[in-house]
Design an enzyme around this catalytic site. Sequence first.
Site, short mmCIF file in Angstrom:
data_model
loop_
_atom_site.label_atom_id
_atom_site.label_comp_id
_atom_site.label_asym_id
_atom_site.label_seq_id
_atom_site.Cartn_x
_atom_site.Cartn_y
_atom_site.Cartn_z
N ASP A 93 -13.31 -3.24 -7.93
CA ASP A 93 -12.10 -2.77 -7.26
C ASP A 93 -11.70 -1.39 -7.76
OD1 ASP A 93 -9.95 -2.98 -5.50
OD2 ASP A 93 -8.66 -3.89 -7.00
N HIS A 108 -2.74 -10.24 -9.16
CA HIS A 108 -3.50 -8.99 -9.02
C HIS A 108 -2.48 -7.92 -8.62
CE1 HIS A 108 -7.36 -6.83 -7.90
NE2 HIS A 108 -6.42 -6.02 -7.42
N HIS A 128 -0.78 -4.11 -8.38
CA HIS A 128 -0.90 -2.65 -8.38
C HIS A 128 0.40 -2.08 -8.92
CE1 HIS A 128 -4.48 -1.90 -5.47
NE2 HIS A 128 -4.67 -2.98 -6.20
N CYS A 130 -4.20 3.43 -5.02
CA CYS A 130 -3.73 2.71 -3.84
C CYS A 130 -3.92 3.61 -2.62
CB CYS A 130 -2.27 2.34 -4.00
SG CYS A 130 -1.60 1.50 -2.55
#
Length: 293
Positions: free
Chosen positions: A16, A208, A210, A241
């Site tokens: 990721d 998870h 951000h 992002c």
Amino acid sequence: MTLPARVRLVEVGPRDGLQNEPVIVPTEVKLGLIARLVAAGLDGIEVGSFVSPAWVPQMADTPDLMRRLGPAPAGVRYGVLVPNRRGFEAAQAAGAREVAVFAAASETFSERNVNASIAASLERFAPVAEGAAAAGIRLRGYVSCVLGCPYEGAVAPSAVADVAGRLAALGCAEISLGDTIGAGTPETALAMVAAVAERVAPERLALHCHDTGGRALDIIRACLDRGVSVVDASVAGLGGCPYAPGAPGNVATEAVAAMLERMGIATGVDRERLAEAGRFIAGALGRLPAPPA
């Protein structure tokens, strides 16, 4: 509930974190990063994905990477992302022992991200789940946009719970709840986790986060008190992002490990070696290392 005595960190940096890099990261660099993460004590590492190279060119070397990695060391799991049966079969051929599928709690995001409705995307995962069960391969599920969607705005906790429940029914051993745009707060995260926990046991859930809004650590801290004891994170905060250019993406593994240590929660991670892994990949990408956590 009380705080867990131990939290398992799932390292998502090699997949990721690196998948959105503007230049192709050499396989040798990925191998060096993964070796350092293993040495730091991380026992769950996402190493790549079997999606189309046309979609994610950074992951085109995953089959070669898996071959060169060989079997994971004892006690360590190398995970890979798969979008459908074809991806699963390629992952299985490469020796994967853990695969992950990814859905969304937002219909618009699902259509934009995988060109399919939520229901259709889940249908694609049925043969993956069947194949994984038959082969004894661990299956993990992701739910995107659990605390907000870039197209629809707020996402109802009940929508997240529905998708998570359906992934659990498919056979996902663990379901990672992703705050894809970093829009969450501790309050909205707690409401979401409470809704999901009515369908899926908290011990099967992962967070998870951000850090786009700078609240990732606050969200993690709050949800630990609700039975969640697995946290995804990315070394050196790799991975921006795409819906908030220039903003932080994945919460840094170093920051999560440091917070948990201050809270007296064990992780099994050697923070000095973790920091070295962060310096290694930052140097390889031509960036300054993350500040001390």
